[in-house]
Design an enzyme around this catalytic site. Structure first.
Site, PDB file in Angstrom:
ATOM      1  CG  ASP A   1      -1.965  -0.910   1.124  1.00  0.00           C
ATOM      2  OD1 ASP A   1      -1.769  -1.756   0.144  1.00  0.00           O
ATOM      3  OD2 ASP A   1      -2.825  -0.852   2.038  1.00  0.00           O
TER       4      ASP A   1
ATOM      5  CG  LEU B   1      -0.136   3.043   4.809  1.00  0.00           C
ATOM      6  CD1 LEU B   1       0.119   3.094   3.099  1.00  0.00           C
ATOM      7  CD2 LEU B   1      -1.215   2.790   5.199  1.00  0.00           C
TER       8      LEU B   1
ATOM      9  CB  SER C   1       0.560  -6.146   7.101  1.00  0.00           C
ATOM     10  OG  SER C   1       1.692  -7.066   6.032  1.00  0.00           O
TER      11      SER C   1
ATOM     12  CB  SER D   1      -7.517  -4.825   9.393  1.00  0.00           C
ATOM     13  OG  SER D   1      -7.691  -5.881   8.943  1.00  0.00           O
TER      14      SER D   1
ATOM     15  CD  GLU E   1      -8.329 -10.712   9.551  1.00  0.00           C
ATOM     16  OE1 GLU E   1      -8.304 -11.354  10.699  1.00  0.00           O
ATOM     17  OE2 GLU E   1      -8.512 -11.244   8.358  1.00  0.00           O
TER      18      GLU E   1
ATOM     19  CE1 TYR F   1      -2.456  -6.988  10.259  1.00  0.00           C
ATOM     20  CE2 TYR F   1      -4.992  -7.465  10.261  1.00  0.00           C
ATOM     21  CZ  TYR F   1      -3.650  -6.904   9.716  1.00  0.00           C
ATOM     22  OH  TYR F   1      -4.070  -5.838   8.720  1.00  0.00           O
TER      23      TYR F   1
ATOM     24  CB  VAL G   1      -4.346 -17.175   0.591  1.00  0.00           C
ATOM     25  CG1 VAL G   1      -5.466 -16.287   0.537  1.00  0.00           C
ATOM     26  CG2 VAL G   1      -4.769 -18.395   0.237  1.00  0.00           C
TER      27      VAL G   1
ATOM     28  NE  ARG H   1     -10.604 -13.925   4.717  1.00  0.00           N
ATOM     29  CZ  ARG H   1     -11.135 -14.669   5.580  1.00  0.00           C
ATOM     30  NH1 ARG H   1     -12.241 -15.105   5.417  1.00  0.00           N
ATOM     31  NH2 ARG H   1     -10.128 -15.107   6.482  1.00  0.00           N
TER      32      ARG H   1
HETATM   33  P1  NDP Z   1       3.065  -4.626   3.799  1.00  0.00           P
HETATM   34  O1  NDP Z   1       3.281  -6.020   4.717  1.00  0.00           O
HETATM   35  O2  NDP Z   1       3.341  -4.844   2.270  1.00  0.00           O
HETATM   36  O3  NDP Z   1       3.876  -3.471   4.060  1.00  0.00           O
HETATM   37  C1  NDP Z   1       3.715  -2.940   5.592  1.00  0.00           C
HETATM   38  C2  NDP Z   1       5.526  -2.428   5.981  1.00  0.00           C
HETATM   39  O4  NDP Z   1       5.460  -2.254   7.201  1.00  0.00           O
HETATM   40  C3  NDP Z   1       6.710  -3.348   5.388  1.00  0.00           C
HETATM   41  O5  NDP Z   1       6.896  -2.926   3.927  1.00  0.00           O
HETATM   42  C4  NDP Z   1       7.591  -2.971   6.395  1.00  0.00           C
HETATM   43  O6  NDP Z   1       8.423  -1.920   6.190  1.00  0.00           O
HETATM   44  C5  NDP Z   1       6.974  -2.858   7.645  1.00  0.00           C
HETATM   45  N1  NDP Z   1       6.958  -3.843   8.682  1.00  0.00           N
HETATM   46  C6  NDP Z   1       6.782  -5.029   8.364  1.00  0.00           C
HETATM   47  N2  NDP Z   1       6.984  -5.777   9.623  1.00  0.00           N
HETATM   48  C7  NDP Z   1       7.250  -4.722  10.457  1.00  0.00           C
HETATM   49  C8  NDP Z   1       7.133  -5.060  11.866  1.00  0.00           C
HETATM   50  N3  NDP Z   1       7.257  -6.139  12.506  1.00  0.00           N
HETATM   51  N4  NDP Z   1       7.208  -3.570  12.688  1.00  0.00           N
HETATM   52  C9  NDP Z   1       7.037  -2.558  12.042  1.00  0.00           C
HETATM   53  N5  NDP Z   1       6.790  -2.551  10.741  1.00  0.00           N
HETATM   54  C10 NDP Z   1       7.017  -3.510   9.791  1.00  0.00           C
HETATM   55  O7  NDP Z   1       1.646  -4.443   4.007  1.00  0.00           O
HETATM   56  P2  NDP Z   1       0.488  -3.616   3.294  1.00  0.00           P
HETATM   57  O8  NDP Z   1       1.187  -2.539   2.402  1.00  0.00           O
HETATM   58  O9  NDP Z   1      -0.422  -4.618   2.643  1.00  0.00           O
HETATM   59  O10 NDP Z   1      -0.538  -3.165   4.221  1.00  0.00           O
HETATM   60  C11 NDP Z   1      -0.238  -1.539   4.698  1.00  0.00           C
HETATM   61  C12 NDP Z   1      -1.312  -1.466   5.989  1.00  0.00           C
HETATM   62  O11 NDP Z   1      -2.536  -1.939   6.002  1.00  0.00           O
HETATM   63  C13 NDP Z   1      -0.693  -2.587   7.239  1.00  0.00           C
HETATM   64  O12 NDP Z   1      -1.056  -2.096   8.526  1.00  0.00           O
HETATM   65  C14 NDP Z   1      -1.841  -3.681   7.008  1.00  0.00           C
HETATM   66  O13 NDP Z   1      -1.871  -4.355   8.325  1.00  0.00           O
HETATM   67  C15 NDP Z   1      -2.896  -2.738   6.378  1.00  0.00           C
HETATM   68  N6  NDP Z   1      -3.988  -3.637   5.848  1.00  0.00           N
HETATM   69  C16 NDP Z   1      -3.921  -4.200   4.779  1.00  0.00           C
HETATM   70  C17 NDP Z   1      -4.654  -4.789   4.030  1.00  0.00           C
HETATM   71  C18 NDP Z   1      -4.280  -5.533   2.908  1.00  0.00           C
HETATM   72  O14 NDP Z   1      -5.249  -6.133   2.218  1.00  0.00           O
HETATM   73  N7  NDP Z   1      -3.281  -5.368   2.130  1.00  0.00           N
HETATM   74  C19 NDP Z   1      -6.163  -5.109   4.460  1.00  0.00           C
HETATM   75  C20 NDP Z   1      -6.396  -4.102   5.796  1.00  0.00           C
HETATM   76  C21 NDP Z   1      -5.470  -3.585   6.369  1.00  0.00           C
HETATM   77  P3  NDP Z   1      10.056  -2.017   6.348  1.00  0.00           P
HETATM   78  O15 NDP Z   1      10.643  -3.468   6.114  1.00  0.00           O
HETATM   79  O16 NDP Z   1      10.590  -1.119   5.182  1.00  0.00           O
HETATM   80  O17 NDP Z   1      10.182  -1.172   7.724  1.00  0.00           O
END
Ligand code: NDP
Length: 333
Positions: A21, A88, A92, A133, A135, A157, A197, A225
């Site tokens: 995102d 974001l 995730s 989310s 969720e 989560y 998935v 979903r």
């Molecule tokens: P991604 O996993 O693609 O990106 C999240 C980013 O957060 C990563 O690129 C990483 O950046 C950083 N990250 C990963 N693990 C951790 C951690 N343990 N602690 C801190 N930072 C971390 O997620 P999305 O882009 O798909 O989603 C963006 C947000 O939207 C998230 O919060 C997700 O939970 C939420 N969301 C997503 C949905 C979806 O369908 N995609 C649905 C609903 C909510 P780096 O390694 O550069 O630090």
């Protein structure tokens, strides 16, 4: 897509710009003339591969910041002084949250409060979007989840996202911050990592079509979903911060599809009969899962002029097309 967008603010700070995102949002904001800043936990170690895939690697200013470390959060916000912040970042994966519950929960609630506190501490007018989310709802058995549906999360989560949702609401009410949560249902793209998935199915079917594999093993096929297209969903985030008051919104297609029908559509795009190749393994089931998850995006449609542009089966067609192009050395994110 027409909508009630106001005059664009100038500077955006995207926590988690390296993710799916984050990358699409950065592109969306750059296209609208924003100066885009983004964070990764370690700027020097992150390849920012998703920004590179979208051709915008050099167009965003990149910073290191760890959400659970207040000093690092306040420093980057003080340096950038953004008009808009998008949170974001964070662990995730719902599945992984059962193995890393403390990390997932602490990151979600602690990270969100650190950003809210930094905005207060620095006395900024910054508008704040928090990635919540679907969720939070858990099962939406009786009717699609909307902004009035009670929460009943079924994973660490989801519990973390629900806690962060209420933190955002509390800071909005207690301190008058322009802070909103988007209750986003699943949204997909070629930038999703392979452990999700949807990508597992698309890559698995492509491997079988290319005779690199014979079977694909999945968990429960009966789960259903509401799957949308990620670039549409980042547009909704932007519209929330451009709206004239801070409110929370459900963002979804409003359509429910089983994983089995997703699998069937993907395999048929490759000319394959999924029944001959897909097996299930109870070991892949989660300790508690959501059987049905569908949202009602009516409020977003009415107030933000937002609607999902790509729905199933279009989501499947685009994922399969992108995977085939990736395998032929072209990128199509
Ligand atoms: P991604 O996993 O693609 O990106 C999240 C980013 O957060 C990563 O690129 C990483 O950046 C950083 N990250 C990963 N693990 C951790 C951690 N343990 N602690 C801190 N930072 C971390 O997620 P999305 O882009 O798909 O989603 C963006 C947000 O939207 C998230 O919060 C997700 O939970 C939420 N969301 C997503 C949905 C979806 O369908 N995609 C649905 C609903 C909510 P780096 O390694 O550069 O630090």
């Amino acid at each position: 897509m027409a909508g009630p967008l106001r005059e664009t603010p100038r500077i955006a700070l995207v926590f988690g710009i390296s993710g799916q995102d984050g990358a699409y949002l950065a592109r969306h904001l750059l296209e609208r003339g924003y100066s885009v800043h983004g964070t990764s936990r370690d700027r020097e170690m992150s390849g920012f591969g998703n920004l590179a895939r979208l051709g915008i690697r050099g167009r965003a200013s990149l910073h290191s910041a760890v959400l659970t470390d207040f000093r690092s959060v306040v420093e980057v916000i003080a340096r950038v002084r953004p008009d808009e912040i998008y949170n974001l970042a964070g662990q995730s994966s719902v599945g992984l949250s059962f193995d890393q519950p403390v990390e997932t929960l602490n990151g979600s609630i602690g990270g969100t409060i650190n950003i809210l506190e930094a905005i207060r501490f620095l006395k900024l007018d910054t508008r704040f979007y928090n990635a919540s989310s679907s969720e939070c709802f858990g099962n939406t058995d009786d009717r699609p989840g909307d902004e009035a549906t009670p929460f009943h999360p079924r994973s660490p989560y989801g519990v973390g996202k629900a806690a962060a949702f209420w933190a955002v609401a509390n800071y909005r009410e207690a301190y008058g911050l322009f802070a909103c949560s988007g209750l986003l249902f699943n949204h997909e793209s070629p930038l999703r990592p392979a452990r999700y998935v949807t990508q597992k199915v698309v890559r698995g079917a492509a491997d079988i079509a290319e005779r690199k594999a014979e079977t694909l093993t999945l968990g429960a096929l009966a789960i259903a979903r509401d799957w949308g297209w990620a670039p549409d969903y980042v547009d909704a985030m932007h519209r929330m911060l451009a709206f004239d008051r801070p409110e929370d919104f459900v963002i979804a297609t409003g359509e429910l599809h089983t994983l089995e029908s997703f699998v069937e559509q993907v395999f048929s795009q490759f000319g394959l009969d999924w029944r001959r190749h897909v097996e299930t393994d109870a070991a892949l089931l989660r300790p508690s899962d959501i059987s049905r998850s569908v949202g009602n995006p009516d409020k977003a449609r009415r107030l933000l002029g937002w609607e999902a542009g790509t729905r199933m089966p279009g989501v499947v067609a685009r994922l399969v097309e992108a995977e085939m192009r990736r395998r032929h050395g072209e990128d199509a994110a």
